[in-house]
Design an enzyme around this catalytic site. Structure first.
Site: not given
Length: 252
Positions: A153, A157
């Site tokens: 993640y 991002k």
């Protein structure tokens, strides 16, 4: 209304932050195409928007699938008009420590966050270029700065921030801006599921998070929708390639 006669696409709009963004853009005057895999969530969202007098459609689509994205963007253009605002909000989490993280957990997160944002932006940019006006707004996260148990993640991002800055350079000459919003702790079903996975109540989970945030509260989906509203407006035309941390304090 800043969005009058303009169309916006919001991915991951079936619930949480995405749904709130869709509602805010609709209230700003945009026609909204809401994309998600959550059929029921889209139905509830679009029914509410339509009842309030807004023009909106829900499209069930997998944004990691190239042909599905192309079809969704084409349908948006046909039914609502050329999409000149894209909010790449769709996301999933598959948290685990690196040594326990499956390749499928890595791939799924990358496919939704990075591949999905790429596909939707690529499909919609031609409409923005033709209109000589456009907005790409990518949802990053404070996790881009690193977060234990989120190698996938965090990398995705952080990648979205580089993607944003590159789009700002490439599309700027055509009147298109690209910016990213990096939320901190926002109260959503996703953060509630994290609390459940950790075996703590959501109330205790949010209270602990708030104690470490300078403004001493956790965020709401509306906090992110407010930032999106600004980036999507005419008044933000000289702001591009930026990452705005909406986290209740300094982060970057």
């Amino acid at each position: 209304m800043t969005g009058q006669q303009r169309t916006a696409i919001v991915t991951g709009a079936g619930r949480g932050i995405g749904a709130e963004i869709a509602r805010r853009l609709a209230s700003d005057g945009f026609r909204v195409a809401a994309i998600d895999l959550d059929h029921d969530g889209l139905d509830a969202l679009t029914a509410g928007l339509t009842a309030a007098g807004h023009k909106a459609i829900g499209i069930v689509s997998d944004i990691s699938d190239e042909s599905a994205v192309d079809s969704a963007v084409a349908r948006t253009a046909d039914e609502l008009g050329p999409p000149v605002v894209v909010v790449n909000n769709a996301g999933i989490i598959r948290d685990n420590l690196l040594y326990k993280m499956a390749v499928s957990d890595w791939d799924q997160v990358m496919n939704v966050h990075l591949r999905g944002s790429f596909l939707v932006s690529r499909a919609a940019q031609k409409h923005m270029v033709e209109a000589k006006w456009g907005r790409v707004i990518n949802l990053s996260s404070t996790s881009a700065l690193g977060n234990r148990g989120q190698a996938n993640y965090s990398a995705a991002k952080a990648g979205l921030q580089g993607f944003t800055k590159t789009l700002a350079l490439e599309l700027g000459p055509f009147g298109v801006t690209a910016n990213a919003i990096a939320p901190g702790f926002i109260e959503t079903e996703m953060t509630a599921s994290t609390a459940a996975r950790l075996g703590v109540s959501f109330e205790d989970f949010t209270a602990k998070a708030a104690s470490a945030i300078p403004v001493r509260r956790t965020g709401k989906p509306a906090d992110i929708a407010n930032a999106v509203s600004f980036f999507a407006s005419d008044t933000a035309g000289f702001v591009s390639g930026q990452v705005l941390y909406v986290a209740g304090g300094p982060k970057a």
